[in-house]
Write a protein that holds these residues in place. Sequence first.
Motif, mmCIF file in Angstrom:
data_model
loop_
_atom_site.group_PDB
_atom_site.id
_atom_site.type_symbol
_atom_site.label_atom_id
_atom_site.label_comp_id
_atom_site.label_asym_id
_atom_site.label_seq_id
_atom_site.Cartn_x
_atom_site.Cartn_y
_atom_site.Cartn_z
ATOM 1 N N LYS A 73 0.803 -1.228 -0.152
ATOM 2 C CA LYS A 73 -0.011 0.048 -0.065
ATOM 3 C C LYS A 73 0.868 1.163 0.060
ATOM 4 C CE LYS A 73 -3.996 2.471 0.573
ATOM 5 N NZ LYS A 73 -4.810 2.300 -0.053
ATOM 6 N N THR A 74 1.892 1.226 0.947
ATOM 7 C CA THR A 74 2.964 2.554 0.800
ATOM 8 C C THR A 74 3.454 2.812 -0.426
ATOM 9 O OG1 THR A 74 2.945 2.116 3.296
ATOM 10 C CG2 THR A 74 4.919 3.447 1.916
ATOM 11 N N SER A 75 3.908 1.631 -1.267
ATOM 12 C CA SER A 75 4.570 1.549 -2.400
ATOM 13 C C SER A 75 3.739 2.163 -3.683
ATOM 14 C CB SER A 75 5.216 0.374 -2.652
ATOM 15 O OG SER A 75 5.824 0.316 -3.883
ATOM 16 N N LEU A 76 2.427 1.833 -3.402
ATOM 17 C CA LEU A 76 1.509 2.154 -4.483
ATOM 18 C C LEU A 76 1.159 3.616 -4.221
ATOM 19 C CD1 LEU A 76 -1.107 -0.678 -4.357
ATOM 20 C CD2 LEU A 76 0.202 -0.153 -6.257
ATOM 21 N N LEU A 77 0.931 4.112 -3.048
ATOM 22 C CA LEU A 77 0.566 5.501 -2.639
ATOM 23 C C LEU A 77 1.650 6.345 -3.128
ATOM 24 C CD1 LEU A 77 -1.250 5.132 0.610
ATOM 25 C CD2 LEU A 77 -2.246 5.765 -1.619
ATOM 26 N N GLU A 78 2.764 6.007 -2.952
ATOM 27 C CA GLU A 78 3.884 6.738 -3.642
ATOM 28 C C GLU A 78 4.122 6.839 -5.094
ATOM 29 O OE1 GLU A 78 7.380 4.709 -1.914
ATOM 30 O OE2 GLU A 78 6.957 5.334 0.149
ATOM 31 N N ARG A 79 3.514 6.127 -5.880
ATOM 32 C CA ARG A 79 3.737 5.994 -7.197
ATOM 33 C C ARG A 79 2.510 6.260 -8.111
ATOM 34 N NH1 ARG A 79 5.854 0.511 -8.736
ATOM 35 N NH2 ARG A 79 4.866 -0.300 -7.189
ATOM 36 N N GLN A 80 1.200 6.097 -7.539
ATOM 37 C CA GLN A 80 0.182 6.275 -8.399
ATOM 38 C C GLN A 80 -0.653 7.304 -8.451
ATOM 39 O OE1 GLN A 80 -2.089 3.069 -5.928
ATOM 40 N NE2 GLN A 80 -3.696 4.148 -6.558
ATOM 41 N N ALA A 81 -1.120 7.833 -9.357
ATOM 42 C CA ALA A 81 -1.642 9.309 -9.611
ATOM 43 C C ALA A 81 -3.288 8.852 -9.472
ATOM 44 C CB ALA A 81 -1.501 10.002 -10.904
ATOM 45 N N PRO A 82 -3.941 9.630 -8.469
ATOM 46 C CA PRO A 82 -5.424 9.352 -8.397
ATOM 47 C C PRO A 82 -6.039 9.501 -9.720
ATOM 48 C CG PRO A 82 -4.744 10.709 -6.456
ATOM 49 C CD PRO A 82 -3.465 10.891 -7.389
ATOM 50 N N ILE A 83 -7.155 8.815 -9.839
ATOM 51 C CA ILE A 83 -7.755 8.811 -11.224
ATOM 52 C C ILE A 83 -8.523 10.215 -11.261
ATOM 53 C CG2 ILE A 83 -10.263 7.969 -12.249
ATOM 54 C CD1 ILE A 83 -9.283 4.950 -11.350
ATOM 55 N N GLY A 84 -8.421 10.759 -12.387
ATOM 56 C CA GLY A 84 -8.871 12.112 -12.639
ATOM 57 C C GLY A 84 -7.937 13.030 -12.807
ATOM 58 N N ARG A 85 -6.637 12.552 -12.348
ATOM 59 C CA ARG A 85 -5.454 13.502 -12.617
ATOM 60 C C ARG A 85 -5.012 13.284 -13.782
ATOM 61 N NH1 ARG A 85 -1.997 13.448 -7.480
ATOM 62 N NH2 ARG A 85 -0.700 15.213 -8.921
#
Length: 119
Positions: A73-85
């Motif tokens: 989860k930490t790794s994903l949050l560091e890399r992914q842009a939220p949908i809509g951006r």
Amino acid sequence: MTEIGAPNPRTTTFIGGSEGEWAVTSQRMLLGPPIAAVSRVAMVSGNSPAAPDAAWILRGVATNDRYTMSDEKTSLLERQAPIGRPEATRAALILLKKTPDWWAMTQDERRAVLEEHIT
């Protein structure tokens, strides 16, 4: 807390057809009957009514990350842009129909099945 009968704010409707903000670059079935091939997918918050040119409409509810480990989860949050951006340019829509057999499995057994399908 959502009151009984009120719309669930975590519901999302995916509409497959010839219109929508997402272009479909690949569509394949791993198991079970395929859904109709489409060129675009619209993603709408809430329980959207049918669209005239829809080949299919899928509704789902976002839930907690029950199959994600804390380091993942930490790794994903560091890399992914939220949908809509603007930088959120790719997505994967993975359809899962959960049966009573699925819910009879333990949490780790379900995660193993998901890992097998994702890889």
